[in-house]
Design an enzyme around this catalytic site. Structure first.
Site, PDB file in Angstrom:
ATOM      1  N   ASP A  14      -1.222  -5.042  -5.454  1.00  0.00           N
ATOM      2  CA  ASP A  14      -2.660  -4.839  -5.399  1.00  0.00           C
ATOM      3  C   ASP A  14      -3.234  -4.945  -6.813  1.00  0.00           C
ATOM      4  OD1 ASP A  14      -5.021  -4.619  -4.057  1.00  0.00           O
ATOM      5  OD2 ASP A  14      -4.361  -2.934  -2.840  1.00  0.00           O
ATOM      6  N   GLU A  15      -4.560  -5.038  -6.906  1.00  0.00           N
ATOM      7  CA  GLU A  15      -5.182  -5.406  -8.184  1.00  0.00           C
ATOM      8  C   GLU A  15      -5.136  -4.301  -9.222  1.00  0.00           C
ATOM      9  OE1 GLU A  15      -6.899  -4.655  -5.530  1.00  0.00           O
ATOM     10  OE2 GLU A  15      -8.316  -3.126  -6.211  1.00  0.00           O
ATOM     11  N   HIS A  73      -6.943 -13.135  -7.590  1.00  0.00           N
ATOM     12  CA  HIS A  73      -7.707 -12.033  -7.022  1.00  0.00           C
ATOM     13  C   HIS A  73      -9.082 -12.079  -7.671  1.00  0.00           C
ATOM     14  CE1 HIS A  73      -8.663  -7.866  -5.830  1.00  0.00           C
ATOM     15  NE2 HIS A  73      -7.793  -8.061  -4.886  1.00  0.00           N
ATOM     16  N   ARG A  74     -10.072 -11.437  -7.057  1.00  0.00           N
ATOM     17  CA  ARG A  74     -11.453 -11.567  -7.564  1.00  0.00           C
ATOM     18  C   ARG A  74     -12.181 -10.236  -7.676  1.00  0.00           C
ATOM     19  NH1 ARG A  74     -15.330 -13.293  -2.460  1.00  0.00           N
ATOM     20  NH2 ARG A  74     -14.306 -11.948  -0.988  1.00  0.00           N
ATOM     21  N   LYS A  79     -13.366  -5.617   5.860  1.00  0.00           N
ATOM     22  CA  LYS A  79     -14.124  -4.521   5.268  1.00  0.00           C
ATOM     23  C   LYS A  79     -15.089  -4.965   4.168  1.00  0.00           C
ATOM     24  CE  LYS A  79     -10.488  -3.376   1.895  1.00  0.00           C
ATOM     25  NZ  LYS A  79      -9.524  -2.430   1.364  1.00  0.00           N
ATOM     26  N   SER A 105      -8.699 -11.561   2.902  1.00  0.00           N
ATOM     27  CA  SER A 105      -8.105 -10.245   2.671  1.00  0.00           C
ATOM     28  C   SER A 105      -9.172  -9.175   2.668  1.00  0.00           C
ATOM     29  CB  SER A 105      -7.364 -10.258   1.324  1.00  0.00           C
ATOM     30  OG  SER A 105      -6.748  -9.018   1.088  1.00  0.00           O
ATOM     31  N   GLY A 106      -8.841  -7.993   3.172  1.00  0.00           N
ATOM     32  CA  GLY A 106      -9.776  -6.865   3.139  1.00  0.00           C
ATOM     33  C   GLY A 106     -10.079  -6.348   4.532  1.00  0.00           C
ATOM     34  N   LYS A 150      -2.164   1.217  -2.742  1.00  0.00           N
ATOM     35  CA  LYS A 150      -2.481   0.263  -3.802  1.00  0.00           C
ATOM     36  C   LYS A 150      -1.699   0.568  -5.058  1.00  0.00           C
ATOM     37  CE  LYS A 150      -7.042  -0.511  -4.301  1.00  0.00           C
ATOM     38  NZ  LYS A 150      -7.484  -1.770  -3.709  1.00  0.00           N
ATOM     39  N   LYS A 175       0.856  -1.186   0.000  1.00  0.00           N
ATOM     40  CA  LYS A 175       0.000   0.000   0.000  1.00  0.00           C
ATOM     41  C   LYS A 175       0.883   1.224   0.000  1.00  0.00           C
ATOM     42  CE  LYS A 175      -3.927  -2.320   0.608  1.00  0.00           C
ATOM     43  NZ  LYS A 175      -5.118  -2.296  -0.228  1.00  0.00           N
ATOM     44  N   LYS A 181       2.176  -9.151  -1.927  1.00  0.00           N
ATOM     45  CA  LYS A 181       1.298  -9.227  -3.103  1.00  0.00           C
ATOM     46  C   LYS A 181       1.076  -7.837  -3.676  1.00  0.00           C
ATOM     47  CE  LYS A 181      -3.730  -9.830  -3.675  1.00  0.00           C
ATOM     48  NZ  LYS A 181      -3.849  -8.429  -4.074  1.00  0.00           N
ATOM     49  N   HIS A 240      -9.087 -15.679  -3.292  1.00  0.00           N
ATOM     50  CA  HIS A 240      -9.697 -14.796  -2.298  1.00  0.00           C
ATOM     51  C   HIS A 240     -11.147 -15.204  -2.084  1.00  0.00           C
ATOM     52  CE1 HIS A 240      -6.780 -11.292  -2.077  1.00  0.00           C
ATOM     53  NE2 HIS A 240      -6.220 -12.135  -2.912  1.00  0.00           N
TER      54      HIS A 240
END
Lengths: 423, 423
Positions: free
Chosen positions: B179-180, B266-267, B307, B349-350, B153, B151, B177, B299
């Site tokens: 981020d998307e 990732h989704r 969150k 995650s989240g 992101k 982060k 990882k 995920h």
């Protein structure tokens, strides 16, 4: 470093900004707070303040929520173009249509529209042929293209498939299309289907003196799609069909890059995203992404005339968006200049029959592919008669002759109208 | 030939049948009629009777609606396996999760679950590594894998990105990882990021004596993904990350086929499909497709601790489905034998932080990747302290020591709990 808010109602979007418009229902927090969460999650933020985010990054990349409508439901966000990778549709969607749909902060969230700036527009290829290229290839210069989907959707063997295709062309249709669940089956292999169907395509062309189009469904794993496109090429096909939502954006971009055919886009599964007016993603937004990614033809519905759910207005707005050079801001639509990206030919399909044609033509205009499944093969006298009835209805409608009038001298049309009525 | 109805409550699904379970709200017609339209549109039917459909095809391929629940909302359909192309996920979804969502006949429709028969299971590759392979590679044999998402992101340049990654590994995390929304940006190019980050990965491994994992986001057009996977390989990476919904099923299958790396999925965008309990597609159904297509890690949420929106139960059911060899029919879940398809490692995650760990461990068990973004880099003393706090919390939880107790001797954990609390 903590970002207090992304809301900046005085912000004027710059020419390089990507703009999104969302419908938003917050979940137990204010619209402003939920909008902040969306702007954060789709760009540089997260749920807490972090030490690795510095003032320089914020200054350069922080998006601005520059508009919230008076009902507190429609928000507009402007993003710096560097938040996106040029030419990478999956990455763009992972940002502006990604995690945000799953956040606790929102009860419902819908990506209604996207404005792409020139920098991003220029990074995509768009349609290889577009409407003009398709008109030239098919030698159909003014009227709608008329086509059928082979029915039953799945179940015919290769020879029967080719025979139904032949009957459709011979009856007067321009286009034959595989249905979306037909790819390479135990009883109908892709290669053999191509061989049989293109053989009869050549025969129909010779007999009618018209250009005849076959749109084979190559939807599969990416390299398998490329293999199948090669087979289509070997048999002299000019089109491939890809089911773009189930295939996905990475595969779609690959086909645009590497297959020099007209790209017909089916849109199965779109309803899972588009149907709920308060959540997901609008068909307009999907259609804009599809145009950028490079589909030449795209299913957009039937302006409420057929079996699929949509309002006529919605459908016509989408057609305008994909077929125009430039769209100005109006109602809830963002402005879009398409610059050098070619227009996409709209496809109407789903529950259509000869009796639907005049209304469809009036609503959607000439630049359209009209696709008939049951409305062709369901003709009391079979496929060829169904195809003829469609051609008769379209030719009549183009000349301003009513179907009732035309049916007096066109037997196939008369039978079709008796079964299906007039929309 | 006209099919009167697809409803056959006496039908017993055969071992080769694919079974779907839908939640259905019909639109101004009966549930039975809407169910018939769904069965037709997803297989051999259309909206009218057609001459090209014969008795032989009907006998062989007609699906059966064999169950409608007492509330007239949950229907189950059994499909003959030949309606689907083996190993072609886009085609399967175009059939059972395709046009049906857009039909006028339904107001809401949700694909809740899919049972895949052995014939179809065997046509897919599934995960290359699976849980066992990942445990072996990471040398973490019992506890959850602990990771962070860099982060902000997006916004760091290559060197800053690598430095944050290094701090995370040095502090005690196993995994870093992307981020998307980070792929290859103007200020952070993929290749240079790999070079810098893997260099510091090697340094962290040397210093800690532990295996350290970097999961780079290769999401892009398919050939570009393959290029990026090659770059990862050149630098000695073992993982690639693909954002599977925005990439799509064709590209995902290609990466599974051609990239010999652990595939982290990732989704982003799943919430557009999964969020509304009455429409779209369940995360369970998506997860089953992802397991078949071959993701090694997926995920699935945080069991309502973070969150993202989901119930704890839903999340745990998905974990059970992707990590088990066999799931028996229960409540609204269809039975599934996974035969030779390896289990997928679930990723939580989240919105997680060190204080979430004991509860998360209790709910989701040891076979999980716990990913922390803001909960790591938001530590008052920065990333390395945040990473240490996570490792301290996880080690304590594995030994049954409470976080409060552990915080007495772990300064980083104490500071983290002070900021984030305990979930």
């Amino acid at each position: 470093m903590k970002i207090k808010t992304y809301i900046d109602k005085g912000y004027k979007p710059g020419r390089d900004d990507l703009i999104t418009e969302y419908y938003l229902e917050p979940n137990r927090i204010s619209t402003e707070k939920a909008a902040d969460h969306i702007a954060a999650e789709s760009s540089i933020g997260t749920w807490t303040d972090i030490g690795t985010l510095d003032q320089r990054i914020i200054k350069r990349l922080k998006p601005s929520i520059f508009d919230i409508d008076k009902n507190n439901r429609i928000i507009k966000i402007a993003y710096h173009h560097e938040l996106f990778e040029p030419g990478n549709m999956p990455e763009i969607l992972s940002s502006i249509a990604g995690n945000i749909f799953g956040m606790k902060s929102v009860r419902n969230l819908r990506l209604m529209d996207i404005h792409f700036p020139k920098r991003i527009i220029d990074s995509f290829k768009g349609p290889r042929y577009g409407i003009e290229g398709i008109r030239k290839l098919t030698k159909v210069s003014r009227r709608p293209l008329l086509g059928t989907i082979i029915k039953p959707k799945i179940g015919l063997d290769e020879k029967s498939h080719a025979r139904v295709a032949y009957e459709s062309w011979a009856g007067g249709l321009d286009v034959v299309k595989d249905d979306e669940n037909l790819s390479s089956m135990s009883f109908n292999s892709f290669k053999k289907r191509m061989k049989e169907t293109f053989r009869l395509r050549d025969k129909a062309e010779k007999e009618t003196g018209e250009k005849k189009i076959y749109m084979p469904n190559i939807t599969a794993e990416t390299f398998e799609m490329l293999n199948r496109a090669k087979i289509v090429d070997d048999f002299g096909g000019e089109y491939v069909m890809v089911d773009i939502i189930t295939t996905g954006w990475a595969g779609l971009q690959t086909i645009r890059d590497r297959v020099k055919k007209v790209l017909h886009a089916h849109r199965a599964m779109h309803g899972a995203l588009t149907r709920n007016p308060r959540h997901g993603m609008s068909m307009l937004a999907i259609a804009k992404c599809a145009r950028l990614a490079g589909t030449d033809q795209l299913h957009i519905g039937t302006a409420s005339i057929g079996k699929m759910n949509e309002t006529g207005e919605e459908c016509m707005d989408i057609e305008k968006e994909i077929e125009s050079k430039r769209v100005f801001e109006h109602q809830n639509f963002l402005a879009q200049n398409w610059f050098d990206i070619k227009p996409v030919l709209a496809v109407a399909s789903g529950g259509l029959h000869p009796g639907s044609i005049p209304k469809l033509l009036k609503k959607m205009g000439n630049d359209i592919v009209m696709q008939f499944g049951g409305g062709c093969h369901g003709h009391p006298d079979g496929t060829r008669a169904g195809a003829s009835a469609i051609r008769q209805a379209a030719d009549a409608a183009m000349q301003g002759v009513s179907l009732k009038e035309q049916a007096k001298k066109s037997q196939e049309l008369a039978s079709a109208l008796k079964k299906f009525g007039i929309a």
